[in-house]
Design an enzyme around this catalytic site. Structure first.
Site, mmCIF file in Angstrom:
data_model
loop_
_atom_site.group_PDB
_atom_site.id
_atom_site.type_symbol
_atom_site.label_atom_id
_atom_site.label_comp_id
_atom_site.label_asym_id
_atom_site.label_seq_id
_atom_site.Cartn_x
_atom_site.Cartn_y
_atom_site.Cartn_z
ATOM 1 N N ASN A 208 0.972 -0.919 -0.020
ATOM 2 C CA ASN A 208 0.176 0.205 -0.105
ATOM 3 C C ASN A 208 1.045 1.085 -0.556
ATOM 4 O O ASN A 208 2.036 1.245 0.315
ATOM 5 C CB ASN A 208 -0.931 0.042 1.319
ATOM 6 C CG ASN A 208 -2.051 -0.727 1.282
ATOM 7 O OD1 ASN A 208 -1.823 -2.225 0.112
ATOM 8 N ND2 ASN A 208 -2.821 -0.983 1.636
ATOM 9 N N ASP A 276 -3.527 -6.390 2.225
ATOM 10 C CA ASP A 276 -4.875 -6.845 2.530
ATOM 11 C C ASP A 276 -4.515 -8.587 1.981
ATOM 12 O O ASP A 276 -4.334 -9.607 3.061
ATOM 13 C CB ASP A 276 -6.200 -6.351 1.912
ATOM 14 C CG ASP A 276 -6.723 -5.156 2.762
ATOM 15 O OD1 ASP A 276 -6.252 -5.546 4.022
ATOM 16 O OD2 ASP A 276 -6.918 -4.270 1.912
ATOM 17 N N LYS A 286 14.250 -14.782 -9.550
ATOM 18 C CA LYS A 286 13.427 -13.211 -10.269
ATOM 19 C C LYS A 286 12.729 -14.061 -10.918
ATOM 20 O O LYS A 286 12.702 -14.945 -11.889
ATOM 21 C CB LYS A 286 14.694 -12.655 -10.681
ATOM 22 C CG LYS A 286 13.939 -11.493 -11.649
ATOM 23 C CD LYS A 286 14.884 -10.538 -12.075
ATOM 24 C CE LYS A 286 13.711 -9.402 -12.716
ATOM 25 N NZ LYS A 286 15.182 -8.505 -13.043
ATOM 26 N N PRO A 303 -3.592 -12.129 8.087
ATOM 27 C CA PRO A 303 -4.181 -12.162 8.888
ATOM 28 C C PRO A 303 -4.836 -10.143 8.663
ATOM 29 O O PRO A 303 -3.706 -9.366 9.106
ATOM 30 C CB PRO A 303 -3.225 -12.577 9.916
ATOM 31 C CG PRO A 303 -1.352 -12.294 9.204
ATOM 32 C CD PRO A 303 -2.089 -12.110 7.795
ATOM 33 N N ASP A 304 -5.355 -10.286 9.766
ATOM 34 C CA ASP A 304 -6.084 -9.192 9.988
ATOM 35 C C ASP A 304 -5.330 -8.360 11.285
ATOM 36 O O ASP A 304 -6.264 -9.053 12.439
ATOM 37 C CB ASP A 304 -7.490 -8.565 9.984
ATOM 38 C CG ASP A 304 -7.689 -7.025 10.436
ATOM 39 O OD1 ASP A 304 -7.155 -6.646 10.840
ATOM 40 O OD2 ASP A 304 -8.648 -6.474 9.188
ATOM 41 N N PHE A 323 -7.160 2.743 12.071
ATOM 42 C CA PHE A 323 -7.014 3.557 10.887
ATOM 43 C C PHE A 323 -8.008 3.140 9.710
ATOM 44 O O PHE A 323 -7.585 1.944 9.812
ATOM 45 C CB PHE A 323 -5.512 4.321 10.805
ATOM 46 C CG PHE A 323 -5.110 5.446 11.658
ATOM 47 C CD1 PHE A 323 -4.788 4.522 12.888
ATOM 48 C CD2 PHE A 323 -4.893 6.331 10.985
ATOM 49 C CE1 PHE A 323 -3.745 6.334 13.623
ATOM 50 C CE2 PHE A 323 -3.786 7.640 11.553
ATOM 51 C CZ PHE A 323 -3.749 7.356 13.029
ATOM 52 N N LYS A 337 -15.994 -0.735 10.051
ATOM 53 C CA LYS A 337 -14.271 -1.090 10.441
ATOM 54 C C LYS A 337 -14.394 -0.888 11.516
ATOM 55 O O LYS A 337 -13.983 -2.361 11.934
ATOM 56 C CB LYS A 337 -13.762 -0.223 9.399
ATOM 57 C CG LYS A 337 -12.774 -1.040 9.080
ATOM 58 C CD LYS A 337 -11.935 -0.330 7.873
ATOM 59 C CE LYS A 337 -11.638 0.137 6.548
ATOM 60 N NZ LYS A 337 -11.346 0.574 5.556
HETATM 61 N N1 CTP Z 1 -5.254 -3.520 9.242
HETATM 62 C C1 CTP Z 1 -4.531 -4.214 10.156
HETATM 63 N N2 CTP Z 1 -4.131 -5.628 9.552
HETATM 64 C C2 CTP Z 1 -4.724 -5.958 8.190
HETATM 65 C C3 CTP Z 1 -5.556 -4.558 7.935
HETATM 66 C C4 CTP Z 1 -5.577 -3.928 8.184
HETATM 67 O O1 CTP Z 1 -4.211 -4.027 11.102
HETATM 68 N N3 CTP Z 1 -4.173 -7.066 7.442
HETATM 69 C C5 CTP Z 1 -5.397 -2.344 9.830
HETATM 70 C C6 CTP Z 1 -4.681 -0.905 9.641
HETATM 71 O O2 CTP Z 1 -3.581 -1.136 9.942
HETATM 72 C C7 CTP Z 1 -5.783 -0.106 9.871
HETATM 73 C C8 CTP Z 1 -7.320 -1.070 10.153
HETATM 74 O O3 CTP Z 1 -6.628 -2.079 10.243
HETATM 75 O O4 CTP Z 1 -5.408 0.616 11.104
HETATM 76 C C9 CTP Z 1 -7.960 -0.474 8.775
HETATM 77 O O5 CTP Z 1 -7.498 -0.623 7.394
HETATM 78 P P1 CTP Z 1 -7.945 -0.154 5.908
HETATM 79 O O6 CTP Z 1 -6.507 -0.852 5.102
HETATM 80 O O7 CTP Z 1 -8.855 0.433 5.970
HETATM 81 O O8 CTP Z 1 -8.548 -1.678 6.663
HETATM 82 P P2 CTP Z 1 -9.126 -3.007 5.399
HETATM 83 O O9 CTP Z 1 -9.480 -4.247 6.694
HETATM 84 O O10 CTP Z 1 -7.778 -3.233 5.197
HETATM 85 O O11 CTP Z 1 -10.323 -2.901 5.121
HETATM 86 P P3 CTP Z 1 -10.464 -2.464 3.198
HETATM 87 O O12 CTP Z 1 -9.027 -2.397 2.288
HETATM 88 O O13 CTP Z 1 -11.435 -3.511 2.924
HETATM 89 O O14 CTP Z 1 -10.775 -1.042 3.161
#
Ligand code: CTP
Length: 397
Positions: A208, A276, A286, A303-304, A323, A337
């Site tokens: 990202n 994600d 490569k 993992p989230d 965030f 979220k």
């Molecule tokens: N986050 C995380 N781990 C992930 C993805 C996101 O800890 N794998 C956390 C980010 O650090 C942030 C929050 O989740 O605090 C939201 O991240 P964002 O990228 O906006 O949300 P997503 O859950 O990825 O949803 P989307 O991309 O569908 O908007």
């Protein structure tokens, strides 16, 4: 509050120098020992005699004063303090610090010192707003310089806006926080920051966009308020906050492992822009161009980390802040979220290219909690960080 703290106070040339006399009086009342240094321009606004009388100390003025070099050279002078405070700090001294100039006593001290440095800027509003000063400010933050103020208000030049030096009491509070009597003293706070890089092969990755500037500013603001900060960062060119316990990672899985290893903490702030998805099978060679066309890459979900920590039964921090970088229907998306991930607050912002937030100095956030959404005005990322740190301190007490 500042008993026996040795403060080297540099006065530079601005009309606010008159407030420095009141500052000296209050510093000495708080028990600090103040060693004054005056620039040539400062002497146009206050006299060395009045400064010497208030501090009860010799006033240092000249780099090439040989008597001083025998008594105390500029190197020793620069290192003899617990902290160097510049009040008022002009646009000129800020620029000199950024460039590392050493053409008079004060700038030489600032280049030679290993002590922490705090500045209280004071200047005309246009000078403060000028892109050059704002660039210098960003660099000074990155160099670990603490900044107090400036305040908004009427100025000596008749204009109105940001540029007034902070009041002596505000500067003294900032010093007290620096010396470990801040409201977050004894609190352990985890901050994730920057992007994650998910490798495709040894030379390519997906990620990202994220400069890491907001996360680093949050780390600095928390440290300034006395917190112990564990800073887990993906690859960025922004320096991590000085004084934090830093872990550098590349991938989301590494970030998650580092976060879990850092628990328990009082507060966790997830400012990282975590990828994600990761590439399911990373090539160890490569990938080469082929007549069969571009490679087909298969992704797996990462993992989230935020959701995982927010939903922990054991070791859940008492405040979990996420965030949400969005490009449309910001508040609705971010509120969803917050509910989905089960965190306590979400800092939402619009990162569409036209906002200039991504990679820029400013931010405009909406703070979303279970009780509603609060839109903050556009302000610098440093100010967002400071105000967020204040909210955290309030929530914990
Ligand atoms: N986050 C995380 N781990 C992930 C993805 C996101 O800890 N794998 C956390 C980010 O650090 C942030 C929050 O989740 O605090 C939201 O991240 P964002 O990228 O906006 O949300 P997503 O859950 O990825 O949803 P989307 O991309 O569908 O908007």
């Amino acid at each position: 509050m500042l008993t026996d703290k040795r403060i080297l106070l540099i006065l530079t040339g601005g009309i606010a120098a008159y407030k420095a006399l009141e500052l000296i009086r209050r510093l000495t009342e708080c028990g600090a020992r103040v060693t004054p240094v005056l620039t040539r321009a400062a002497e146009q606004f206050v006299t060395p005699l009045s400064v010497a009388a208030l501090t009860g100390e010799k006033v240092y003025r000249d780099l090439f004063d040989l008597t001083n070099e025998v008594e105390m050279g500029h190197i020793q002078l620069s290192r003899s303090a617990d902290l160097i405070l510049i009040a008022p700090a002009t646009a000129n001294i800020m620029a000199k610090m950024v460039q590392g100039q050493a053409d008079d006593l004060s700038s030489t001290i600032l280049l030679a010192t290993n002590a922490p440095v705090m500045i209280a800027p004071a200047m005309n509003v246009q000078m403060w707003d000028h892109p050059a000063t704002q660039r210098n400010l960003t660099q000074l933050y990155a160099d670990g310089i603490s900044v107090v103020g400036p305040n908004e208000g009427d100025m000596a030049c008749g204009e109105f806006g940001f540029g007034r030096m902070s009041e002596p009491v505000e500067i003294i509070s900032a010093l007290a926080a620096h010396f470990g009597s801040g409201p977050l003293l004894g609190k352990k706070i985890l901050v994730t920051s920057g992007p994650t890089y998910e490798p495709i092969d040894p030379v390519r990755y997906i990620a990202n966009r994220s400069s890491g500037a907001q996360g680093a500013a949050i780390g600095r603001a928390l440290i300034a308020m006395g917190a112990e900060v564990i800073f887990i960062t993906g690859p960025t060119s922004v320096p991590p906050p000085k004084g934090a316990c830093i872990t550098s990672v590349q991938t989301a899985q590494e970030m998650k492992d580092a976060v879990i290893a850092a628990l328990p903490v009082d507060v966790a702030i997830f400012a990282a822009a975590v990828a994600d998805w990761r590439v399911s099978t990373v090539s160890n060679k490569k990938l080469k161009k082929s007549i069969d066309g571009p490679p087909i890459i298969e992704f797996s979900e990462n993992p989230d980390i935020l959701a995982c920590v927010a939903q922990m039964k054991k070791d859940r921090p008492s405040l979990v802040i996420g965030f949400a970088a969005e490009t449309n229907t910001i508040v609705a998306n971010a509120t969803a979220k917050l509910q989905r991930k089960k965190c306590d607050w979400i800092v939402a912002n619009d990162v569409s290219p036209e906002t200039g937030i991504m990679g820029g100095l400013m931010n405009e956030i909406t703070l979303i909690s279970k009780t509603g959404a609060e839109a903050w005005p556009r302000m610098s990322k440093e100010d967002v960080a400071k105000q967020l740190a204040e909210r955290v301190a309030k929530a914990l007490c």
